[in-house]
Enzyme design. Structure first.
Site, PDB file in Angstrom:
ATOM      1  N   LYS A 243     -10.419  -9.460  16.727  1.00 25.19           N
ATOM      2  CA  LYS A 243     -10.526  -8.865  15.396  1.00 25.19           C
ATOM      3  C   LYS A 243      -9.517  -9.514  14.447  1.00 25.19           C
ATOM      4  O   LYS A 243      -8.625 -10.248  14.873  1.00 25.19           O
ATOM      5  CB  LYS A 243     -10.282  -7.359  15.467  1.00 25.19           C
ATOM      6  CG  LYS A 243      -8.854  -6.948  15.809  1.00 25.19           C
ATOM      7  CD  LYS A 243      -8.699  -5.443  15.758  1.00 25.19           C
ATOM      8  CE  LYS A 243      -7.253  -5.044  16.065  1.00 25.19           C
ATOM      9  NZ  LYS A 243      -7.029  -3.597  15.954  1.00 25.19           N
TER      10      LYS A 243
ATOM     11  N   ARG B 173      -6.048   9.079  14.195  1.00 22.03           N
ATOM     12  CA  ARG B 173      -6.537   7.958  13.399  1.00 22.03           C
ATOM     13  C   ARG B 173      -8.059   7.953  13.459  1.00 22.03           C
ATOM     14  O   ARG B 173      -8.724   8.341  12.518  1.00 22.03           O
ATOM     15  CB  ARG B 173      -5.934   6.653  13.935  1.00 22.03           C
ATOM     16  CG  ARG B 173      -6.148   5.452  13.055  1.00 22.03           C
ATOM     17  CD  ARG B 173      -5.388   4.238  13.542  1.00 22.03           C
ATOM     18  NE  ARG B 173      -5.835   3.762  14.847  1.00 22.03           N
ATOM     19  CZ  ARG B 173      -5.434   2.616  15.385  1.00 22.03           C
ATOM     20  NH1 ARG B 173      -4.564   1.852  14.749  1.00 22.03           N
ATOM     21  NH2 ARG B 173      -5.889   2.248  16.570  1.00 22.03           N
TER      22      ARG B 173
ATOM     23  N   TYR C 220      13.627 -21.094  -7.733  1.00 22.36           N
ATOM     24  CA  TYR C 220      13.667 -19.999  -8.695  1.00 22.36           C
ATOM     25  C   TYR C 220      14.997 -19.264  -8.681  1.00 22.36           C
ATOM     26  O   TYR C 220      15.568 -18.985  -7.618  1.00 22.36           O
ATOM     27  CB  TYR C 220      12.548 -18.991  -8.403  1.00 22.36           C
ATOM     28  CG  TYR C 220      11.187 -19.406  -8.911  1.00 22.36           C
ATOM     29  CD1 TYR C 220      10.963 -19.584 -10.274  1.00 22.36           C
ATOM     30  CD2 TYR C 220      10.141 -19.614  -8.033  1.00 22.36           C
ATOM     31  CE1 TYR C 220       9.708 -19.951 -10.743  1.00 22.36           C
ATOM     32  CE2 TYR C 220       8.877 -19.986  -8.497  1.00 22.36           C
ATOM     33  CZ  TYR C 220       8.677 -20.151  -9.854  1.00 22.36           C
ATOM     34  OH  TYR C 220       7.431 -20.526 -10.312  1.00 22.36           O
TER      35      TYR C 220
ATOM     36  N   MET D  79       5.119 -19.536  -4.577  1.00 24.55           N
ATOM     37  CA  MET D  79       3.726 -19.209  -4.251  1.00 24.55           C
ATOM     38  C   MET D  79       3.050 -20.271  -3.389  1.00 24.55           C
ATOM     39  O   MET D  79       2.392 -19.945  -2.391  1.00 24.55           O
ATOM     40  CB  MET D  79       2.930 -18.991  -5.534  1.00 24.55           C
ATOM     41  CG  MET D  79       1.500 -18.544  -5.290  1.00 24.55           C
ATOM     42  SD  MET D  79       0.594 -18.233  -6.816  1.00 24.55           S
ATOM     43  CE  MET D  79       1.419 -16.763  -7.424  1.00 24.55           C
TER      44      MET D  79
END
Length: 408
Positions: free
Chosen positions: A44, A151, A299, A352
């Site tokens: 999964k 759950r 940055y 990023m």
């Protein structure tokens, strides 16, 4: 190519074999033979970031009887990947849809021969309706018992009894398995696991009383295999399954890919030590520059060169899954990548799509050089420790520009 992931077939198969042996999945030489425990291979979340289309065929050929997926769409994609790999439908593992379904999913459950986990009468009614529209096929399901996760799963007691009464009164839906999930399998001596076992035993009694005979009884995850020594959870599970004429199964996920949570309150396990990470995430150097002492890097100027440095620019950042928490300032070291087999420390903020590493001490670093972002020398556990999370989140978050598939 900006970045890519390679998956080691040798390590994936080795991890699966290790887990299968540890779970008691290999036939015993004893007489009579000891009942074996199957290992459901969880693929999964795109095989925990490794690529389900790559990993599912490898695990199928390694002998996995079951694969576990998140939802019906992922199950359909896995079926297609298995077929594309030349594995006939008859030879393919069963595919368990582990996180529920909605009415609109039911036609694809039948079309692709999937086995959904269910716990609501509505889910079974939808499947029965779809079976009728498909010419009266019988849909196998695995009923999940909520023994303490709150759950998904049906509550033991009256709620379970009502569900069993409904399913035993019709023929379109067949209970192929019964399962639960341990909330604290990585905790040695967990009182919660003891209580969950007790509730599951009671639930299995109700299943037997309803006249249902599932083929499979399963519980637990990678840590259940890893933490079985003093806990005896798998021996307990085998006994419980045998008592109702079923086979036992454990669902292994993260351990297939080389990681496992440490056992809280326990020692270092042989299983965890023997696992090998399967993923290697690579990129290439796209820039090299010299900076002088006093120059800021990245940055906000959180890193200031204290000496002349040689820096390499990598085309990966937090948009690709390289966590921002791996950023480094002068006061706080951060993460690293592997350049020419040596650690190259991250300097400044991970941005990023770009990250800067220090290659001052790595002679000959040049444009186009291959860099290991995640793999030997820099593991998901290293990233997780720096990011304050777990290896699951690190590997699931890797978003390379390309997946090269099997790397041997």
């Amino acid at each position: 190519m900006k970045s890519w992931v390679e998956v080691s077939e040798r390590r994936l198969v080795g991890n699966y074999g290790l887990l299968r042996a540890a779970a008691g999945g290999e036939p015993s030489a004893a007489t009579p033979p000891t009942p074996t425990t199957a290992v459901l291979a969880v693929v999964k979340a795109n095989a925990y970031g490794h690529g389900a289309a790559v990993c599912a065929p490898v695990l199928a050929r390694a002998g996995a009887e079951w694969l576990g997926v998140t939802d019906v769409a992922e199950g359909a994609a896995v079926r297609e990947a298995l077929a594309a790999a030349g594995i006939s439908r008859r030879e393919q593992p069963e595919v368990l849809v582990m996180s529920g379904l909605l009415r609109e999913d039911t036609a694809d459950v039948i079309r692709h021969g999937l086995t959904p986990v269910v716990w609501l009468r509505e889910q079974m009614e939808w499947l029965a309706e779809a079976a009728g529209r498909s010419g009266g096929v019988v849909v196998p399901v695995h009923v999940e018992i909520d023994t303490g996760m709150a759950r998904q799963g049906v509550a033991p007691g009256r709620e379970l009894e009502q569900l069993l009464a409904w399913v035993s009164g019709q023929t379109a839906v067949r209970v192929d398995g019964v399962m639960t999930h341990f909330a604290s399998s990585e905790v040695a001596g967990s009182a919660q696991t003891v209580e969950q076992r007790k509730r599951f035993e009671e639930a299995m009694g109700a299943v037997a009383a309803a006249g249902l005979r599932p083929e499979w009884v399963h519980a637990g995850n990678s840590s259940t295999v890893d933490n079985q020594g003093a806990e005896g959870n798998l021996a307990w599970l085998r006994g419980l399954a045998t008592g109702v004429g079923a086979r036992s199964m454990v669902r292994a996920g993260i351990a297939l890919y080389g990681y496992c949570l440490p056992i809280e309150g326990g020692g270092v396990s042989e299983v965890r030590q023997a696992l090998q990470p399967v993923m290697t995430w690579k990129t290439r150097v796209i820039g090299v520059r010299e900076v002088e002492a006093g120059e800021t890097v990245g940055y906000n100027g959180i890193f200031v060169a204290e000496r002349a440095m040689r820096l390499a620019l990598l085309p990966v950042g937090y948009a690709d899954g390289l966590r921002r928490e791996l950023s480094a300032s002068n006061a706080r070291p951060g993460g690293w990548a592997m350049v020419k087999g040596q650690r190259a420390a991250i300097v400044g903020r991970v941005s990023m799509n770009l990250t800067i590493v220090d290659v001052s001490g790595i002679a000959g670093t040049a444009l186009g050089d291959e860099v290991v972002v995640l793999g030997d020398g820099v593991t998901a556990e290293d990233h997780a420790w720096l990011a304050g999370t777990i290896a699951y989140e690190i590997v699931c978050g890797v978003r390379p520009a390309h997946r090269c598939g099997i790397a041997g």
